[in-house]
Design an enzyme around this catalytic site. Structure first.
Site, PDB file in Angstrom:
ATOM      1  N   HIS A  42      17.841  79.557  48.222  1.00 39.26           N
ATOM      2  CA  HIS A  42      19.270  79.757  48.533  1.00 39.26           C
ATOM      3  C   HIS A  42      19.484  81.075  49.305  1.00 39.26           C
ATOM      4  CE1 HIS A  42      23.616  78.763  47.121  1.00 39.26           C
ATOM      5  NE2 HIS A  42      23.622  79.312  48.326  1.00 39.26           N
ATOM      6  N   GLU A  56      20.023  76.077  39.881  1.00 33.68           N
ATOM      7  CA  GLU A  56      19.526  77.323  40.473  1.00 33.68           C
ATOM      8  C   GLU A  56      19.512  78.432  39.439  1.00 33.68           C
ATOM      9  OE1 GLU A  56      21.571  78.206  44.137  1.00 33.68           O
ATOM     10  OE2 GLU A  56      20.943  76.324  45.045  1.00 33.68           O
TER      11      GLU A  56
END
Ligand code: MLT
Length: 301
Positions: free
Chosen positions: A276, A258
């Site tokens: 997310h 990420e």
């Protein structure tokens, strides 16, 4: 007076509450190489997911004032909790605040993959009208396998029950006492569920919980939802299962890396993806802010 470093931002109301309680609050993000040294001047650190509190950071800070690290969120995988405990630094999180938000996002992904919601959005914007192609399935009447029956798992089970889904679950701690849903061993759950939603932390010693073997056991044409942690699922194995049609769709909020670097996965026509944002609602962030304030207040009292 105690000095608090807020490293990844925090609700304004929570910052004001800390100031009103007499704490000195600094809202600043340090580079990873500077963080440990800077932390010597702070009694507590508040982080979300961006700041990585590694052993090196804690080691550099250990002879200073730091006593508490608060993760404004549930997962503490960006904190080396073992090193923190060795250095006498307490780690706390805010487990009570975001369950409904994460559970609602898991449901949003279930609807999205079952009814081609995301895919319709981008194909229509490309001038396509795929009415015949997008015949989906109902959630009602389907079996939802929840892996991880903590606060989020329970919130999801309640909401999905109201939609007419049958709930089965698995939990690393075994059968949960205060709930009526059916407990199944992992492989059994994988083989009977139409939808599977993951609500477990990532265990780096065990590796991904859902890999090639587990995907093989899953029901043909079933759906996988991951709003937990990216590495809980082996992304390459998932891509293969999506390509072969074994898995009909995947809803993914969290990624092995990420910000995400796996373009093939997010561009897959049967994937619904979000960056997310499980806890990113106004309500959850407000509750998280309140919980951070009570954790700090209680700790320093
Ligand atoms: C959490 O652990 O609370 C969630 O993943 C949300 C977040 O990190 O922002």
């Amino acid at each position: 007076m105690y000095n608090i470093l807020v490293s990844d931002g925090l609700q304004e109301k929570a910052i004001n509450n800390l100031l009103n309680l007499g704490f000195n609050v600094t809202d600043k993000h340090y580079d990873k190489d500077e963080l440990g040294e800077a932390l010597k001047e702070y009694d507590a650190l508040v982080i979300r997911s961006a700041t990585k509190v590694t052993r090196d950071v804690l080691k550099a800070a250990k002879d200073g004032k730091l006593k508490l690290v608060v993760r404004a969120g549930v997962g503490v995988d960006n904190i080396d909790v073992i090193a923190a405990s060795e250095f006498g630094i307490t780690v706390r999180n805010t487990p009570n605040s975001s369950s409904d938000s994460v559970a609602e996002l898991a449901l949003a992904h279930m609807f999205a993959v079952a009814r081609f919601v995301g895919t319709s959005n981008y194909t229509m914007r490309n001038g396509e009208w795929n009415k015949k192609k997008y015949e989906g399935v109902e959630l009602s009447g389907k079996t939802l396998g929840i892996i991880g029956m903590g606060r989020i798992g329970k919130a999801l089970a309640n909401k999905a029950t109201a939609l007419g889904m049958k709930i089965v679950y698995n939990d690393a701690f075994g059968k949960v006492n205060d709930i009526e849903y059916e407990f199944l061993e992992l492989n059994q759950l994988l083989s009977v569920s139409d939808f599977i939603s993951l609500h477990v932390p990532y265990d780096k010693n065990a590796g991904s919980l859902i890999g090639k073997d587990e995907l093989k056991i899953m029901k043909d044409g079933s759906y996988l939802i991951n709003c937990a942690r990216g590495k809980v699922v082996d992304e390459e194995a998932l891509l293969e299962a999506l390509d072969s049609g074994k898995i009909a769709g995947a809803g993914i909020d969290v990624f092995e890396v990420e910000p995400n670097t796996n373009e093939a996965l997010v561009n897959h026509p049967r994937v619904s993806c979000t960056p997310h944002i499980g806890a990113s609602t106004m309500e959850a962030q407000e509750r998280i802010g309140d919980e951070v304030v009570s954790v700090i207040k209680e700790f320093f009292n």
